[in-house]
Write a protein that holds these residues in place. Structure first.
Motif, mmCIF file in Angstrom:
data_model
loop_
_atom_site.group_PDB
_atom_site.id
_atom_site.type_symbol
_atom_site.label_atom_id
_atom_site.label_comp_id
_atom_site.label_asym_id
_atom_site.label_seq_id
_atom_site.Cartn_x
_atom_site.Cartn_y
_atom_site.Cartn_z
ATOM 1 N N MET A 119 0.830 -1.211 0.000
ATOM 2 C CA MET A 119 0.000 0.000 0.000
ATOM 3 C C MET A 119 0.860 1.254 0.000
ATOM 4 O O MET A 119 0.583 2.205 -0.731
ATOM 5 N N TRP A 123 0.791 3.905 -3.094
ATOM 6 C CA TRP A 123 0.421 5.315 -2.921
ATOM 7 C C TRP A 123 1.574 6.230 -3.333
ATOM 8 O O TRP A 123 1.354 7.285 -3.933
ATOM 9 N N GLN A 165 -7.388 -0.118 -4.622
ATOM 10 C CA GLN A 165 -6.834 -0.408 -3.294
ATOM 11 C C GLN A 165 -7.824 -1.228 -2.467
ATOM 12 O O GLN A 165 -7.434 -2.169 -1.782
#
Length: 189
Positions: A119, A123, A165
């Motif tokens: 993650m 990002w 996500q």
């Protein structure tokens, strides 16, 4: 309501641009961001660090746009903000061994370390890409197209990314336990 507050400055920027042009829209964006921070301070008593950064970036780049009468600075503002956010995630991970996504969201969900790392890196890459895309649109297209992209394209790409996500994270989400189904048979009345 939080989403409306978050998008308040960009929506006002968009409307002001369509009615009065880039310089008035820039002044409106600065004022709206100041108002947003004031509202959040009064309502919640606390301002997130990224909101302070956003305020600083709009004041500096918006102010430069108004003082120089050059729209280049306001067009750079989203890129600077995206790259600051991505840079913070990158520096946190590489130099401080701190996963800032986990720090922000760790209280809301439980994930394995590999998922948190994925993650954080996704990002970071997303913010880097958004900054680059903003520069491309700002320099390759008209100001009107850039403003439309800033609102619709930016929010649209963010929505697609967040949905991606969520799909990625769904494999790690646990089903809530139903006490009635998990209780031993002899414990039921």
């Amino acid at each position: 309501m939080k989403l409306l507050i978050d998008f308040f400055p960009i929506i006002l920027f968009f409307v002001a641009f369509k009615v009065w042009g880039i310089y008035t829209a820039t002044a409106v964006a600065i004022a709206a961001t100041v108002a947003q921070i004031a509202y959040l301070r009064i309502r919640h008593g606390r301002i997130e660090p990224m909101q302070w950064v956003s305020l600083g970036v709009i004041v500096v780049f918006g102010g430069a746009t108004l003082l120089s009468h050059s729209e280049t600075f306001i067009k750079w503002k989203p890129t600077v903000l995206y790259w600051l956010m991505g840079g913070a995630l990158l520096v946190g991970q590489l130099f401080f061994r701190k996963n800032l996504i986990r720090t922000l969201m760790g209280g809301q969900m439980e994930l394995p370390d590999a998922a948190w790392r994925a993650m954080n890196w996704s990002w970071t890459a997303f913010f880097a890409a958004m900054g680059a895309i903003n520069l491309w649109v700002a320099h390759a297209f008209s100001t009107d197209t850039w403003v439309n992209f800033k609102l619709f394209g930016g929010i649209g790409l963010m929505a697609v990314f967040v949905i991606g996500q969520a799909l990625y994270l769904s494999r790690y989400m646990k089903e809530p336990q139903d006490d009635a189904r998990t209780a031993p048979e002899d414990a039921k009345p």
